[in-house]
Design an enzyme around this catalytic site. Structure first.
Site, PDB file in Angstrom:
ATOM      1  CE1 TYR A   1      -3.681   2.346   0.613  1.00 61.50           C
ATOM      2  CE2 TYR A   1      -2.477   3.172   2.671  1.00 61.50           C
ATOM      3  CZ  TYR A   1      -3.507   3.528   1.637  1.00 61.50           C
ATOM      4  OH  TYR A   1      -4.137   4.697   1.747  1.00 61.50           O
TER       5      TYR A   1
ATOM      6  CG  ASP B   1       5.668   3.325   0.993  1.00 57.60           C
ATOM      7  OD1 ASP B   1       5.990   4.115   1.650  1.00 57.60           O
ATOM      8  OD2 ASP B   1       4.444   3.436   0.387  1.00 57.60           O
TER       9      ASP B   1
ATOM     10  CE  LYS C   1       2.315   4.631   8.589  1.00 55.90           C
ATOM     11  NZ  LYS C   1       1.291   5.291   9.156  1.00 55.90           N
TER      12      LYS C   1
END
Length: 434
Positions: free
Chosen positions: A146, A241, A274
């Site tokens: 994702y 990612d 994050k």
């Protein structure tokens, strides 16, 4: 607690009248596991308290950012000081430079970095930049990875080998994803055939090196090595990612883990989020200078954001990076996370429940399967009904794990051995019911 006195139920009913599904991000709605989501009132350290005042040991940590735990004093002080000076300026600040320098020092594969506000924004910008820098249109992603909810990345695998994806969300026209090639994770043969068929047209390959949206699935060393070799051979950019894994599985992120076993290994571009924001809306993407200088205002690839480099968010991120850079931080965090997964595995073995688990740094995942899966199809074989029983059993005992079968978990520096032991004890009780 009776339903008529349960504030979580009352709040959820209220929320559903004004917010689609009652939540502002789908997994929070508990649709996968059933029941009522917990509305958080406050958090401190390794815990949060819900609307009923029940304390939970928190293993999602805002889905990863809270690596220090909630309310860390140094981070709180930095944010309070920054807020006094101003919430947002829409103009550059010195702190943006400091955060960029700190990120580049930790992830040396990047020469330059652009700050943005979300992982989705960083991922979609990295794709645009890769296309602009290479002059190519096609991209590779992997089933089960994702990369945010940008249209071009909301795809699933087509049937057969090396087929292009179909949209997995209404509102995404098929022509938007026609250049997105979806392959099976950890399938070297399929990867090689895809490059043989489309290599000259590929702008980039984007991958989660440890796929946290399949719970926790590592890219194997042979697979990752071929990703690097094929991208180099065909002139495509290898995009990592690391929104989830960045500064979470290791101080140097997942790419530093792979570099231990693949000499000279590094991606061409990296997407971060994050942890680098410490819980504030902040993300970034970066790469080699020649690629990054294709971005406006230097180059023709446009990207902008009103709140990019927000002064409060950068203060939060900087304070977090300083704390996790202290000597011994990741050794301690890794040991605590390993204590958790080993304890859970031991409890499952005692009770005869099929179980496997893995971890790296402060990130972990487990499956109700006899061995660790290598791709999305294998992940899907895990027992969803048993997981739901486990989730609610732990929740009732004050342990909060991800309310979805396919999401990774996170341990923070605030978790203690006593927290881990309490969690394992609760899991042992629930395993006996499975």
């Amino acid at each position: 607690m009776k339903p008529d006195t349960d504030r979580n139920i009352a709040l959820f009913d209220r929320a559903r009248r004004v917010i689609p599904g009652g939540v502002n991000s789908p997994v929070r709605a508990f649709r996968a596991v059933g029941g009522t989501p917990r509305f958080v009132q406050r958090a401190q350290g390794a815990y949060f308290w819900d609307a009923n005042g029940q304390r939970h040991i928190d293993y999602i940590g805002s889905w990863g950012p809270m690596i220090l735990g909630h309310g860390h004093p140094a981070v709180l002080e930095a944010v309070q000081k920054a807020a006094v000076d101003g919430f947002s300026f829409g103009a550059p600040t010195e702190r943006e430079i400091e955060l960029a320098e700190a990120i580049l020092a930790l992830v040396p594969s990047m020469d330059m970095v652009r700050l943005v506000s979300s992982g989705t924004e960083a991922g979609m910008s990295a794709i645009r930049l890769a296309r602009g820098a290479t002059g190519r249109s096609k991209i590779i992603k992997f089933e089960g990875c994702y990369h945010g909810h940008a249209d071009a990345l909301l795809v699933k695998a087509g049937s057969g080998l090396a087929t292009f994806g179909n949209p997995t969300s209404a509102g995404v026209p098929a022509e938007v994803v026609q250049h997105t090639l979806v392959l099976e994770y950890n399938n070297v043969a399929q990867l090689e055939e895809a490059f043989a068929l489309h290599g000259q047209d590929l702008a980039c390959l984007m991958i989660e090196p440890i796929a946290g949206n399949m719970n926790f699935v590592r890219a194997s060393l042979p697979f990752m090595r071929r990703c690097r070799e094929l991208c180099s051979q065909y002139g495509a950019l290898l995009v990592f990612d690391e929104v989830m894994t960045g500064c979470r599985v290791a101080l140097g992120s997942a790419q530093s883990v792979y570099a231990r076993d693949i000499p000279g290994f590094e991606p061409d571009m990296t997407v971060l989020g994050k942890v680098i924001g410490g819980g504030m809306p902040l993300a970034a993407f970066g790469g080699k200078r020649a690629v990054m200088e294709q971005l406006a205002p230097l180059g023709p690839v446009y990207q902008a954001g009103t709140l990019s480099g927000n002064p409060v968010a950068t203060a939060c991120g900087l304070a977090t990076l300083r704390e996790i850079s202290r000597p011994g931080f990741f050794e301690s965090l890794s040991a605590m996370t390993r204590r958790l997964v080993d304890g859970l595995a031991g409890a499952a073995q005692e009770t005869g429940v099929p179980f496997c688990a893995d971890s790296e740094g402060g990130m972990f995942g487990f499956f109700l399967l006899p061995e660790l899966p290598q791709n999305y199809a294998q992940v899907m074989k895990t027992d969803g009904t048993r997981f739901n029983t486990l989730f609610h059993g732990l929740l009732d005992r004050g342990v909060y794990i991800a309310p979805a079968l396919y999401e990774a978990g996170f341990v923070s520096a605030a978790h203690t051995a006593a927290d881990i032991d309490e969690t394992v004890s609760a899991a042992r009780d629930v395993f006996r019911l499975l």
